[in-house]
Design an enzyme around this catalytic site. Structure first.
Site, PDB file in Angstrom:
ATOM      1  N   ASP A  20      -7.367 -47.126 -13.327  1.00  0.00           N
ATOM      2  CA  ASP A  20      -8.393 -46.518 -12.388  1.00  0.00           C
ATOM      3  C   ASP A  20      -9.019 -45.393 -13.125  1.00  0.00           C
ATOM      4  O   ASP A  20      -9.725 -44.673 -12.569  1.00  0.00           O
ATOM      5  CB  ASP A  20      -7.947 -46.510 -11.104  1.00  0.00           C
ATOM      6  N   SER A  21      -8.348 -45.090 -14.465  1.00  0.00           N
ATOM      7  CA  SER A  21      -8.720 -43.968 -15.084  1.00  0.00           C
ATOM      8  C   SER A  21     -10.365 -44.173 -15.392  1.00  0.00           C
ATOM      9  O   SER A  21     -10.970 -43.076 -15.898  1.00  0.00           O
ATOM     10  CB  SER A  21      -8.083 -43.849 -16.285  1.00  0.00           C
ATOM     11  N   ASP A  58      -4.923 -51.934 -12.318  1.00  0.00           N
ATOM     12  CA  ASP A  58      -4.605 -50.974 -11.448  1.00  0.00           C
ATOM     13  C   ASP A  58      -5.093 -51.122  -9.950  1.00  0.00           C
ATOM     14  O   ASP A  58      -6.342 -51.256  -9.712  1.00  0.00           O
ATOM     15  CB  ASP A  58      -5.149 -49.586 -11.689  1.00  0.00           C
ATOM     16  N   LYS A 100      -0.937 -53.487 -11.332  1.00  0.00           N
ATOM     17  CA  LYS A 100      -0.060 -52.455 -11.284  1.00  0.00           C
ATOM     18  C   LYS A 100      -0.349 -51.320  -9.852  1.00  0.00           C
ATOM     19  O   LYS A 100      -1.479 -51.102  -9.703  1.00  0.00           O
ATOM     20  CB  LYS A 100      -0.567 -51.382 -12.523  1.00  0.00           C
ATOM     21  N   GLU A 158       1.059 -47.810  -8.357  1.00  0.00           N
ATOM     22  CA  GLU A 158       1.671 -46.520  -8.268  1.00  0.00           C
ATOM     23  C   GLU A 158       2.992 -46.092  -7.119  1.00  0.00           C
ATOM     24  O   GLU A 158       2.456 -46.514  -6.031  1.00  0.00           O
ATOM     25  CB  GLU A 158       0.545 -45.375  -8.398  1.00  0.00           C
ATOM     26  N   GLU A 174       4.904 -42.290 -16.697  1.00  0.00           N
ATOM     27  CA  GLU A 174       4.039 -41.252 -16.986  1.00  0.00           C
ATOM     28  C   GLU A 174       4.610 -40.129 -17.242  1.00  0.00           C
ATOM     29  O   GLU A 174       4.874 -39.400 -15.977  1.00  0.00           O
ATOM     30  CB  GLU A 174       2.655 -41.663 -16.365  1.00  0.00           C
TER      31      GLU A 174
END
Ligand code: KIV
Length: 270
Positions: A51-52, A90, A120, A122, A189
């Site tokens: 999602d970057s 993501d 993925k 978070e 991270e």
């Protein structure tokens, strides 16, 4: 290699075998077929549709505005460029934290419509039960701990995580909880490097580090960072393996000069 001589596609369970063999896992983000193809051809094991994308290509200052719809689109683009690497997408901000049924549907779209092979997610506490259910539905899930960018406003900044004893203990516990919930791998991270090493040794699933030191089972970077294309934020942990931003400006400037001076197109460029 397969019987046809082509490299065998990487799978989620296959990543664990790489850890068992002590082979470091190479991961990079991609958001489009063009870069995904080049990265796949260069032998990257895992391509993360991060999602970057909202920051690197969307020009935003964080990842929070990225939507499920956008991730499906970018995943489908990446998928078309990849033959061997594992494609992981993501799950965007708040797409999996609410009703588990909606979360399963959103994760499923990444596979069914986007062609991803895993998602993925978070964090831990807010998603642990949903991860169990998503995995039960046949969708491999990668966890993400430490600096979790979707929680940037709660964390208050992009600093290293796990420095204090309390936070280190919680991260270690969360890592074990995510493994128990069925995650096939874990992104760490900006986790304090000794802690990242300890998590890596204690878990059977592979850890993929970003800014977390050398003792993870693999490393991931944002492609535009390591290629020297993204100049807005330059974290210390990023090694720039190329300086493409300067090359792009140079090439575009040369093109502009050639057009303005009537040197392009030339003879034979018809
Ligand atoms: O969105 C992303 O690119 C990521 C990586 C930096 C791990 O989550």
């Amino acid at each position: 290699m397969s019987v046809e001589g082509r490299a065998r596609p990487v799978t989620a369970p296959g990543l664990r075998r790489l850890k068992e063999k002590g082979r470091r896992i190479v991961a990079l983000t991609a958001y489009d077929a063009l870069f995904a193809r080049l990265q796949d051809q260069a032998g990257v094991d895992l391509i993360l549709v991060g999602d970057s994308v909202g920051m690197v290509y969307g020009g935003r200052s964080d990842t929070l505005a990225v939507t499920v719809e956008q991730m499906v689109y970018h995943t489908a683009c990446v998928r078309r460029g990849v033959e061997r690497a594992l494609v992981v997408t993501d799950m965007p901000f708040l797409s999996v934290q609410g009703d588990p049924h909606e979360a399963i549907k959103a994760c499923g779209r990444m596979l069914a419509e986007g062609g991803a092979q895993a998602v993925k997610v978070e964090g831990c506490a807010a998603v642990e039960e949903t991860i169990r259910r998503v995995v039960d539905c046949g969708i491999p899930v990668m966890g993400h701990l430490g600096l979790v960018p979707q929680s940037i406003h709660r964390l208050g900044g992009y600093g290293q995580r796990g420095r204090s004893g309390d936070e280190a203990a919680r991260l270690l516990e969360d890592a074990h909880r995510l493994e128990a919930a069925g995650c096939f791998s874990l992104v760490l991270e900006k986790v304090e490097p000794d802690l990242a090493g300890r998590i890596t040794r204690e878990l059977a699933i592979p850890t993929i580090g970003i800014g977390s030191g050398p003792d993870c089972d693999g490393q991931v970077l944002v492609n535009a960072d390591m290629l020297g294309l993204y100049e807005e934020i330059q974290p210390a942990f990023v090694r720039r393996f190329a300086e493409l931003a300067g090359q792009v400006r140079g090439a575009v400037g040369a093109y502009a000069d050639a057009v303005r001076e009537g040197r392009f197109p030339g003879p034979g460029e018809l």
